[in-house]
Design a protein around this motif. Structure first.
Motif, PDB file in Angstrom:
ATOM      1  N   MET A  62       0.859  -1.188   0.000  1.00  0.00           N
ATOM      2  CA  MET A  62       0.000   0.000   0.000  1.00  0.00           C
ATOM      3  C   MET A  62       0.891   1.232   0.000  1.00  0.00           C
ATOM      4  N   ASP A  63       0.656   2.151  -0.945  1.00  0.00           N
ATOM      5  CA  ASP A  63       1.517   3.333  -1.016  1.00  0.00           C
ATOM      6  C   ASP A  63       1.121   4.360   0.040  1.00  0.00           C
ATOM      7  N   GLY A  64       1.950   5.387   0.162  1.00  0.00           N
ATOM      8  CA  GLY A  64       1.723   6.397   1.185  1.00  0.00           C
ATOM      9  C   GLY A  64       0.469   7.213   0.971  1.00  0.00           C
ATOM     10  N   ILE A  65       0.130   7.486  -0.287  1.00  0.00           N
ATOM     11  CA  ILE A  65      -1.077   8.262  -0.588  1.00  0.00           C
ATOM     12  C   ILE A  65      -2.314   7.540  -0.061  1.00  0.00           C
ATOM     13  N   GLU A  66      -2.422   6.249  -0.350  1.00  0.00           N
ATOM     14  CA  GLU A  66      -3.579   5.473   0.083  1.00  0.00           C
ATOM     15  C   GLU A  66      -3.614   5.335   1.604  1.00  0.00           C
ATOM     16  N   ALA A  67      -2.439   5.127   2.213  1.00  0.00           N
ATOM     17  CA  ALA A  67      -2.385   5.012   3.667  1.00  0.00           C
ATOM     18  C   ALA A  67      -2.844   6.310   4.336  1.00  0.00           C
ATOM     19  N   CYS A  68      -2.410   7.444   3.801  1.00  0.00           N
ATOM     20  CA  CYS A  68      -2.821   8.740   4.330  1.00  0.00           C
ATOM     21  C   CYS A  68      -4.323   8.928   4.173  1.00  0.00           C
ATOM     22  N   ARG A  69      -4.835   8.581   3.000  1.00  0.00           N
ATOM     23  CA  ARG A  69      -6.277   8.726   2.746  1.00  0.00           C
ATOM     24  C   ARG A  69      -7.093   7.908   3.743  1.00  0.00           C
ATOM     25  N   ILE A  70      -6.673   6.661   3.974  1.00  0.00           N
ATOM     26  CA  ILE A  70      -7.391   5.787   4.907  1.00  0.00           C
ATOM     27  C   ILE A  70      -7.365   6.354   6.319  1.00  0.00           C
ATOM     28  N   MET A  71      -6.191   6.794   6.758  1.00  0.00           N
ATOM     29  CA  MET A  71      -6.083   7.310   8.128  1.00  0.00           C
ATOM     30  C   MET A  71      -6.863   8.597   8.327  1.00  0.00           C
ATOM     31  N   ARG A  72      -6.945   9.417   7.279  1.00  0.00           N
ATOM     32  CA  ARG A  72      -7.701  10.668   7.408  1.00  0.00           C
ATOM     33  C   ARG A  72      -9.204  10.417   7.571  1.00  0.00           C
ATOM     34  N   THR A  73      -9.673   9.233   7.211  1.00  0.00           N
ATOM     35  CA  THR A  73     -11.092   8.922   7.411  1.00  0.00           C
ATOM     36  C   THR A  73     -11.374   8.456   8.837  1.00  0.00           C
ATOM     37  N   MET A  74     -10.328   8.211   9.618  1.00  0.00           N
ATOM     38  CA  MET A  74     -10.483   7.730  10.992  1.00  0.00           C
ATOM     39  C   MET A  74     -10.449   8.912  11.954  1.00  0.00           C
ATOM     40  N   PRO A  75     -11.434   9.015  12.831  1.00  0.00           N
ATOM     41  CA  PRO A  75     -11.510  10.165  13.752  1.00  0.00           C
ATOM     42  C   PRO A  75     -10.249  10.379  14.575  1.00  0.00           C
ATOM     43  N   GLU A  76      -9.564   9.294  14.957  1.00  0.00           N
ATOM     44  CA  GLU A  76      -8.393   9.444  15.828  1.00  0.00           C
ATOM     45  C   GLU A  76      -7.203  10.090  15.124  1.00  0.00           C
ATOM     46  N   PHE A  77      -7.251  10.152  13.781  1.00  0.00           N
ATOM     47  CA  PHE A  77      -6.147  10.763  13.040  1.00  0.00           C
ATOM     48  C   PHE A  77      -6.543  12.061  12.351  1.00  0.00           C
ATOM     49  N   GLY A 101      -4.864  14.941   2.362  1.00  0.00           N
ATOM     50  CA  GLY A 101      -4.749  15.451   3.721  1.00  0.00           C
ATOM     51  C   GLY A 101      -3.350  15.640   4.264  1.00  0.00           C
ATOM     52  N   ALA A 102      -2.341  15.674   3.389  1.00  0.00           N
ATOM     53  CA  ALA A 102      -0.971  15.892   3.867  1.00  0.00           C
ATOM     54  C   ALA A 102      -0.803  17.315   4.400  1.00  0.00           C
ATOM     55  N   ASP A 103       0.045  17.454   5.412  1.00  0.00           N
ATOM     56  CA  ASP A 103       0.341  18.770   5.973  1.00  0.00           C
ATOM     57  C   ASP A 103       1.603  19.375   5.381  1.00  0.00           C
ATOM     58  N   ASP A 104       2.480  18.527   4.881  1.00  0.00           N
ATOM     59  CA  ASP A 104       3.718  19.029   4.303  1.00  0.00           C
ATOM     60  C   ASP A 104       4.279  17.970   3.368  1.00  0.00           C
ATOM     61  N   TYR A 105       5.297  18.354   2.607  1.00  0.00           N
ATOM     62  CA  TYR A 105       5.842  17.499   1.569  1.00  0.00           C
ATOM     63  C   TYR A 105       7.330  17.777   1.472  1.00  0.00           C
ATOM     64  N   ILE A 106       8.153  16.757   1.765  1.00  0.00           N
ATOM     65  CA  ILE A 106       9.595  16.946   1.780  1.00  0.00           C
ATOM     66  C   ILE A 106      10.239  16.005   0.768  1.00  0.00           C
ATOM     67  N   ALA A 107      11.040  16.552  -0.140  1.00  0.00           N
ATOM     68  CA  ALA A 107      11.635  15.746  -1.207  1.00  0.00           C
ATOM     69  C   ALA A 107      12.963  15.142  -0.760  1.00  0.00           C
ATOM     70  N   LYS A 108      13.197  13.890  -1.159  1.00  0.00           N
ATOM     71  CA  LYS A 108      14.505  13.252  -0.977  1.00  0.00           C
ATOM     72  C   LYS A 108      15.426  13.708  -2.104  1.00  0.00           C
TER      73      LYS A 108
END
Length: 228
Positions: A62-77, A101-108
């Motif tokens: 599961m990529d980071g975009i999908e993981a972030c999307r899922i967690m943003r649907t949960m009240p605790e996050f 729902g990302a708050d920031d974006y840092i490039a490697k």
């Protein structure tokens, strides 16, 4: 800033990256947890309830975009900070991150000390030291009085129209946070009038003219943020 009780979850499929970031954050005093893909991230976040999550985008299962999307649907996050750390520099991936729902974006690649400084700054948004009593914000040489609808820059009064002031106060209430156009419209104009993106752009341009070009930054394709 005391970091002893603040928890950070690092999510990356590269062990070297995990080890490097974990070492530097622990040195700073944070409690650090790790996961190697999006599925592990969701499970570990539920278990540890971190204050901030650093997510790589390209990961197996599961990529980071999908993981972030899922967690943003949960009240605790709902109020958990989510930051993407990724080697991808394409604009569409940055926009996708903010849209879920990302708050920031840092490039490697990124220097560890710079990353730690950025994380420190993001976590300060929970209780910004610039915020003072009776609905006033003091950020650098800027003072914003919410009750009196007054703005002072270096002690000099700056005259703003009502919507210009409300837009400034919204952005400045959380320096560095990206506000999408949709959120700005909902908070400033609500449903009372028909407002286009052009209206927002004009108000931002006026703020820059009166307060300086560097006070509000554009995140292309997403929205705007106030630069402390």
């Amino acid at each position: 800033m005391s970091t002893s009780k603040q928890k950070i979850l690092i999510v990356d499929d590269e062990p070297d990256i995990l080890e490097l970031i974990e070492y530097n954050l622990k040195k700073e005093g944070y409690q650090v947890y790790s996961a190697r893909n999006g599925q592990e991230a969701v499970a570990e976040a539920k278990r540890t309830q971190p204050d901030l999550i650093v997510l790589d985008i390209m990961m197996p299962k599961m990529d980071g975009i999908e993981a972030c999307r899922i967690m943003r649907t949960m009240p605790e996050f709902k109020n958990t900070f989510m930051v993407f750390l990724t080697a991808r520099s394409e604009e569409y991936s940055e926009i996708a991150g903010f849209n879920v729902g990302a708050d920031d974006y840092i490039a490697k690649p990124i220097k560890p000390r710079a990353l730690v400084s950025r994380i420190n700054a993001i976590l300060r948004r929970n209780s910004p030291p610039e915020e003072i009593t009776d609905n006033k914000l003091e950020i650098g040489d800027l003072v914003i009085d919410r009750e009196a609808y007054l703005v002072y820059k270096k002690g000099v009064k700056v005259v703003l129209a009502k919507k210009e002031f409300e837009l400034l106060y919204l952005l400045a209430s959380k320096p560095g946070k990206v506000y999408t156009r949709e959120v700005i419209l909902k908070n400033i104009w609500e449903d009372s009038v028909v407002v286009t993106n052009r209206t927002i752009d004009v108000h931002v341009r006026k703020l820059r003219e009166k307060l300086g070009d560097d006070c509000v930054s554009t995140v292309k394709g997403v929205g705007y943020k106030f630069e402390a």
